[in-house]
Design a protein around this motif. Structure first.
Motif, PDB file in Angstrom:
ATOM      1  N   VAL A  50      -0.510  -6.599   4.477  1.00 51.39           N
ATOM      2  CA  VAL A  50      -0.561  -5.379   3.679  1.00 51.39           C
ATOM      3  C   VAL A  50       0.482  -4.429   4.251  1.00 51.39           C
ATOM      4  O   VAL A  50       0.374  -3.986   5.403  1.00 51.39           O
ATOM      5  N   ALA A  84      -4.540  -0.646   6.480  1.00 49.09           N
ATOM      6  CA  ALA A  84      -3.677  -1.774   6.139  1.00 49.09           C
ATOM      7  C   ALA A  84      -3.822  -2.902   7.149  1.00 49.09           C
ATOM      8  O   ALA A  84      -3.853  -4.088   6.784  1.00 49.09           O
ATOM      9  N   LEU A 129      -1.428  -1.100  -4.059  1.00 39.86           N
ATOM     10  CA  LEU A 129      -2.513  -0.149  -3.834  1.00 39.86           C
ATOM     11  C   LEU A 129      -1.948   1.250  -3.649  1.00 39.86           C
ATOM     12  O   LEU A 129      -0.835   1.418  -3.148  1.00 39.86           O
ATOM     13  N   MET A 158       0.862  -1.181   0.000  1.00 37.77           N
ATOM     14  CA  MET A 158       0.000   0.000   0.000  1.00 37.77           C
ATOM     15  C   MET A 158       0.901   1.233   0.000  1.00 37.77           C
ATOM     16  O   MET A 158       1.561   1.534   0.989  1.00 37.77           O
ATOM     17  N   PHE A 187      -2.889   4.680  -1.613  1.00 35.72           N
ATOM     18  CA  PHE A 187      -3.740   5.305  -0.593  1.00 35.72           C
ATOM     19  C   PHE A 187      -3.415   6.791  -0.592  1.00 35.72           C
ATOM     20  O   PHE A 187      -2.343   7.197  -0.153  1.00 35.72           O
ATOM     21  N   ALA A 216      -3.857   5.299   6.629  1.00 36.34           N
ATOM     22  CA  ALA A 216      -3.431   4.182   5.775  1.00 36.34           C
ATOM     23  C   ALA A 216      -2.981   2.987   6.608  1.00 36.34           C
ATOM     24  O   ALA A 216      -3.281   1.830   6.268  1.00 36.34           O
TER      25      ALA A 216
END
Length: 211
Positions: free
Chosen positions: A68, A57, A95, A39, A97, A53
């Motif tokens: 994550v 996660a 990902l 992430m 964020f 975040a």
């Protein structure tokens, strides 16, 4: 549009809206995730985006059954980290964020970012809405916003304002406030909200809009 989405499975997480809006069907896809998920947060450690975040996660790790890992890649008002996601393998294991800055606002920058949000990223979920507050260094002899703006009008070169980066939503919010108040201050962009808060605490800047 659907063909484009199937080709590019990077997933965009934006910090505006509802938690896990579109995660159920994604999490149930066969053989996914097959390894730890990255992430990327395009702002420094310690800011508001980074803090949220890390909470997300942790919850995603439990939901997906894979770790994550949050990775901070700050710079260029979030564009460097966003570009890193775009360049990653398009398999959904990376990902982004991010707040609106590198997603919607960056399109208005000159030069424009080296990615196309509509082509290169797929929205996955909206995470939350955060209010903003105005903070002023305690050394400033003003008890209200009106008193502060009066000081700025008398000595505009004396006052500076910070933001989390050029083009950040709070940078634009500050400029709207100044336009409405008829004042002007020198902008000092920082690489994220953590450094910006330290800037106003140390007195390097006197004014900051922050969540």
């Amino acid at each position: 549009m659907m063909n484009s989405i199937s080709r590019r499975r990077q997933l965009l997480l934006a910090s505006l809206g509802c938690v896990f809006a579109n995660f159920n069907s994604w999490a149930q896809a066969p053989k996914f995730p097959t390894r730890p998920v990255r992430m990327l947060v395009p702002f420094p450690v310690g800011g508001g985006v980074d803090a949220v975040a890390r909470l997300v996660a942790q919850m995603l790790s439990q939901k997906l059954g894979q770790q994550v890992v949050v990775e901070n890649i700050p710079g260029a008002s979030g564009q460097i980290g966003t570009q890193a996601v775009v360049r990653s393998q398009a398999d959904g294991h990376t990902l982004l964020f991010a707040p609106p800055t590198p997603i919607t606002i960056a399109e208005q920058f000159e030069p424009k970012p080296a990615y196309d949000v509509g082509r290169d990223l797929v929205p996955a979920a909206l995470i939350g809405r955060n209010p903003a507050v105005i903070v002023i260094n305690s050394a400033v002899k003003a008890n209200t916003l009106q008193e502060f703006f009066a000081l700025v009008k008398r000595e505009p070169s004396k006052y500076f304002y910070g933001s989390s980066g050029m083009g950040h939503a709070f940078h634009l919010t500050s400029e709207i406030l100044f336009t409405q108040a008829g004042v002007s201050m020198t902008h000092v962009p920082y690489q994220g909200s953590g450094p910006a808060v330290l800037g106003v605490l140390s007195g390097d800047v006197q004014f900051l809009v922050q969540s």
